[in-house]
Design a protein around this motif. Sequence first.
Motif, PDB file in Angstrom:
ATOM      1  N   LEU A  53     -12.812 -30.964  44.139  1.00 21.36           N
ATOM      2  CA  LEU A  53     -13.153 -31.807  45.286  1.00 21.36           C
ATOM      3  C   LEU A  53     -14.418 -32.613  45.002  1.00 21.36           C
ATOM      4  N   PHE A  54     -15.474 -31.978  44.542  1.00 20.98           N
ATOM      5  CA  PHE A  54     -16.726 -32.684  44.284  1.00 20.98           C
ATOM      6  C   PHE A  54     -16.582 -33.694  43.148  1.00 20.98           C
ATOM      7  N   ASP A  55     -15.830 -33.334  42.118  1.00 23.93           N
ATOM      8  CA  ASP A  55     -15.594 -34.288  41.040  1.00 23.93           C
ATOM      9  C   ASP A  55     -14.806 -35.490  41.563  1.00 23.93           C
ATOM     10  N   SER A  56     -13.837 -35.245  42.433  1.00 23.50           N
ATOM     11  CA  SER A  56     -13.048 -36.338  43.011  1.00 23.50           C
ATOM     12  C   SER A  56     -13.916 -37.243  43.873  1.00 23.50           C
ATOM     13  N   LEU A  57     -14.838 -36.656  44.617  1.00 23.80           N
ATOM     14  CA  LEU A  57     -15.706 -37.449  45.485  1.00 23.80           C
ATOM     15  C   LEU A  57     -16.658 -38.339  44.686  1.00 23.80           C
ATOM     16  N   SER A  58     -17.030 -37.907  43.491  1.00 23.64           N
ATOM     17  CA  SER A  58     -17.956 -38.707  42.687  1.00 23.64           C
ATOM     18  C   SER A  58     -17.237 -39.684  41.761  1.00 23.64           C
ATOM     19  N   CYS A  59     -15.912 -39.616  41.702  1.00 21.73           N
ATOM     20  CA  CYS A  59     -15.142 -40.477  40.798  1.00 21.73           C
ATOM     21  C   CYS A  59     -15.084 -41.908  41.328  1.00 21.73           C
ATOM     22  N   PRO A  60     -15.520 -42.885  40.530  1.00 22.27           N
ATOM     23  CA  PRO A  60     -15.492 -44.275  40.990  1.00 22.27           C
ATOM     24  C   PRO A  60     -14.092 -44.875  41.026  1.00 22.27           C
ATOM     25  N   TYR A  61     -13.097 -44.181  40.481  1.00 25.61           N
ATOM     26  CA  TYR A  61     -11.738 -44.702  40.413  1.00 25.61           C
ATOM     27  C   TYR A  61     -10.861 -44.248  41.584  1.00 25.61           C
ATOM     28  N   ILE A  62     -11.399 -43.402  42.453  1.00 30.08           N
ATOM     29  CA  ILE A  62     -10.658 -42.926  43.630  1.00 30.08           C
ATOM     30  C   ILE A  62     -11.153 -43.694  44.842  1.00 30.08           C
ATOM     31  N   SER A  63     -10.219 -44.174  45.657  1.00 29.46           N
ATOM     32  CA  SER A  63     -10.585 -44.993  46.816  1.00 29.46           C
ATOM     33  C   SER A  63     -11.323 -44.178  47.869  1.00 29.46           C
ATOM     34  N   GLU A  64     -12.091 -44.877  48.681  1.00 29.27           N
ATOM     35  CA  GLU A  64     -12.843 -44.238  49.765  1.00 29.27           C
ATOM     36  C   GLU A  64     -11.888 -43.571  50.760  1.00 29.27           C
ATOM     37  N   ASP A  65     -10.757 -44.207  51.035  1.00 32.29           N
ATOM     38  CA  ASP A  65      -9.773 -43.618  51.954  1.00 32.29           C
ATOM     39  C   ASP A  65      -9.255 -42.284  51.437  1.00 32.29           C
ATOM     40  N   THR A  66      -8.989 -42.220  50.152  1.00 34.65           N
ATOM     41  CA  THR A  66      -8.510 -40.970  49.552  1.00 34.65           C
ATOM     42  C   THR A  66      -9.596 -39.901  49.621  1.00 34.65           C
ATOM     43  N   LYS A  67     -10.839 -40.291  49.372  1.00 34.74           N
ATOM     44  CA  LYS A  67     -11.945 -39.330  49.447  1.00 34.74           C
ATOM     45  C   LYS A  67     -12.107 -38.797  50.869  1.00 34.74           C
ATOM     46  N   GLN A  68     -11.982 -39.681  51.865  1.00 37.57           N
ATOM     47  CA  GLN A  68     -12.060 -39.254  53.261  1.00 37.57           C
ATOM     48  C   GLN A  68     -10.907 -38.314  53.601  1.00 37.57           C
ATOM     49  N   ASN A  69      -9.739 -38.602  53.086  1.00 36.39           N
ATOM     50  CA  ASN A  69      -8.584 -37.734  53.307  1.00 36.39           C
ATOM     51  C   ASN A  69      -8.816 -36.349  52.701  1.00 36.39           C
ATOM     52  N   LEU A  70      -9.377 -36.312  51.503  1.00 30.59           N
ATOM     53  CA  LEU A  70      -9.687 -35.030  50.863  1.00 30.59           C
ATOM     54  C   LEU A  70     -10.670 -34.219  51.700  1.00 30.59           C
ATOM     55  N   LEU A  71     -11.696 -34.887  52.211  1.00 31.77           N
ATOM     56  CA  LEU A  71     -12.677 -34.183  53.044  1.00 31.77           C
ATOM     57  C   LEU A  71     -12.039 -33.686  54.335  1.00 31.77           C
ATOM     58  N   SER A  72     -11.153 -34.470  54.925  1.00 29.25           N
ATOM     59  CA  SER A  72     -10.455 -34.048  56.139  1.00 29.25           C
ATOM     60  C   SER A  72      -9.620 -32.799  55.879  1.00 29.25           C
ATOM     61  N   GLN A  73      -9.003 -32.740  54.726  1.00 26.42           N
ATOM     62  CA  GLN A  73      -8.197 -31.569  54.369  1.00 26.42           C
ATOM     63  C   GLN A  73      -9.057 -30.318  54.210  1.00 26.42           C
ATOM     64  N   HIS A  74     -10.337 -30.516  53.984  1.00 31.11           N
ATOM     65  CA  HIS A  74     -11.265 -29.387  53.855  1.00 31.11           C
ATOM     66  C   HIS A  74     -12.087 -29.173  55.131  1.00 31.11           C
ATOM     67  N   GLY A  75     -11.651 -29.766  56.231  1.00 27.35           N
ATOM     68  CA  GLY A  75     -12.272 -29.510  57.525  1.00 27.35           C
ATOM     69  C   GLY A  75     -13.450 -30.392  57.875  1.00 27.35           C
ATOM     70  N   ILE A  76     -13.732 -31.404  57.088  1.00 28.39           N
ATOM     71  CA  ILE A  76     -14.837 -32.323  57.388  1.00 28.39           C
ATOM     72  C   ILE A  76     -14.210 -33.596  57.939  1.00 28.39           C
ATOM     73  N   ASN A  77     -14.195 -33.715  59.268  1.00 27.62           N
ATOM     74  CA  ASN A  77     -13.466 -34.788  59.928  1.00 27.62           C
ATOM     75  C   ASN A  77     -14.350 -35.885  60.502  1.00 27.62           C
ATOM     76  N   ASP A  78     -15.633 -35.639  60.651  1.00 30.92           N
ATOM     77  CA  ASP A  78     -16.537 -36.642  61.212  1.00 30.92           C
ATOM     78  C   ASP A  78     -16.772 -37.752  60.188  1.00 30.92           C
ATOM     79  N   PRO A  79     -16.462 -39.007  60.526  1.00 29.81           N
ATOM     80  CA  PRO A  79     -16.628 -40.111  59.564  1.00 29.81           C
ATOM     81  C   PRO A  79     -18.059 -40.265  59.052  1.00 29.81           C
ATOM     82  N   ILE A  80     -19.045 -39.984  59.887  1.00 29.17           N
ATOM     83  CA  ILE A  80     -20.443 -40.092  59.441  1.00 29.17           C
ATOM     84  C   ILE A  80     -20.739 -39.044  58.376  1.00 29.17           C
TER      85      ILE A  80
END
Length: 70
Positions: free
Chosen positions: A3-30
């Motif tokens: 997860l952390f490697d995916s979040l720091s990857c410049p080749y993964i879109s912001e939408d995908t990163k937000q989706n990954l965080l949502s899947q881990h229970g972090i739903n607040d956009p801020i």
Amino acid sequence: MLLFDSLSCPYISEDTKQNLLSQHGINDPIDQNEIIDFQNKSGQPHLWFTTWEKFNFGKELDTKHSQEVY
């Protein structure tokens, strides 16, 4: 770690990163944006486990392999 490697990857879109965080229970956009945009003390994006520039997959695997506990 993935997860952390995916979040720091410049080749993964912001939408995908937000989706990954949502899947881990972090739903607040801020909160999501703060995590995605996290920087180290020098103001550079924090790289957790993989250096994404000049990446050498074979060398990274050898490094990880040498750190295994036997």
